[in-house]
Motif scaffolding. Sequence first.
Motif, mmCIF file in Angstrom:
data_model
loop_
_atom_site.group_PDB
_atom_site.id
_atom_site.type_symbol
_atom_site.label_atom_id
_atom_site.label_comp_id
_atom_site.label_asym_id
_atom_site.label_seq_id
_atom_site.Cartn_x
_atom_site.Cartn_y
_atom_site.Cartn_z
ATOM 1 N N SER A 1 0.824 -1.212 0.000
ATOM 2 C CA SER A 1 0.000 0.000 0.000
ATOM 3 C C SER A 1 0.855 1.258 0.000
ATOM 4 C CB SER A 1 -0.930 0.004 1.216
ATOM 5 O OG SER A 1 -1.829 -1.067 1.138
ATOM 6 N N TRP A 2 1.934 1.250 0.777
ATOM 7 C CA TRP A 2 2.783 2.444 0.839
ATOM 8 C C TRP A 2 3.417 2.728 -0.529
ATOM 9 C CZ3 TRP A 2 7.793 2.409 -0.568
ATOM 10 C CH2 TRP A 2 8.475 1.184 -0.549
ATOM 11 N N ALA A 3 3.766 1.677 -1.264
ATOM 12 C CA ALA A 3 4.373 1.871 -2.582
ATOM 13 C C ALA A 3 3.355 2.444 -3.565
ATOM 14 C CB ALA A 3 4.943 0.555 -3.099
ATOM 15 N N LEU A 4 2.129 1.972 -3.483
ATOM 16 C CA LEU A 4 1.072 2.506 -4.345
ATOM 17 C C LEU A 4 0.841 3.982 -4.035
ATOM 18 C CD1 LEU A 4 -1.074 1.977 -6.497
ATOM 19 C CD2 LEU A 4 -2.621 1.296 -4.643
ATOM 20 N N ALA A 5 0.779 4.317 -2.754
ATOM 21 C CA ALA A 5 0.616 5.719 -2.363
ATOM 22 C C ALA A 5 1.800 6.548 -2.862
ATOM 23 C CB ALA A 5 0.482 5.842 -0.854
ATOM 24 N N ALA A 6 2.995 5.994 -2.765
ATOM 25 C CA ALA A 6 4.192 6.706 -3.224
ATOM 26 C C ALA A 6 4.127 6.960 -4.730
ATOM 27 C CB ALA A 6 5.448 5.918 -2.863
ATOM 28 N N ILE A 7 3.605 6.014 -5.484
ATOM 29 C CA ILE A 7 3.480 6.195 -6.932
ATOM 30 C C ILE A 7 2.537 7.359 -7.239
ATOM 31 C CG2 ILE A 7 2.560 5.167 -9.049
ATOM 32 C CD1 ILE A 7 3.604 2.433 -7.932
#
Length: 164
Positions: free
Chosen positions: A82-88
């Motif tokens: 989830s954090w990576a998706l938010a970062a994208i």
Amino acid sequence: MRIAIAVAGSLLVLAFGFFGLMVMNDWGLVAASHEPLDRTLDAMQRAGQDRALVPGDIFIALTVAAAAGPAFAALKSSELPSWALAAIYLALLVLGSPAYFMLSFANLNSIGDTYADWDSEAVHRLEAPLYLTSLIAMIVLVLLLAVVGIRRLARVTPGDRPQV
């Protein structure tokens, strides 16, 4: 959680793109000239200046692709945290302002060539939410990556560290 992030991120990126498109193609021209759009476009045509719609089309197409790409990736792969998706999504919002600036240049140049006394400050006030959104996204992205990095470092035990 990932679906909520994908929906929120996509909506934010799309809103950014739509707002940028409207400022680039219409609202900025009206603000700069202090005249209705039809009179502004007539004056631009008389001055030999064209309203460039292609950059706006490119901007909105990139926006739609940028909003949809991570959402599809999140739905297809459960390995994306989830954090990576938010970062994208945050990175896309950060990159939105430079993309807007480059693609809006043609119309702002044309309005400046049409009206010697064009109101650049009025245009800057309209653009401010775009630049502010990118700035906030950059701050949140840095904080997010810092938190993720600190958490990962905190989980590393002395035996897990590579020997130098």
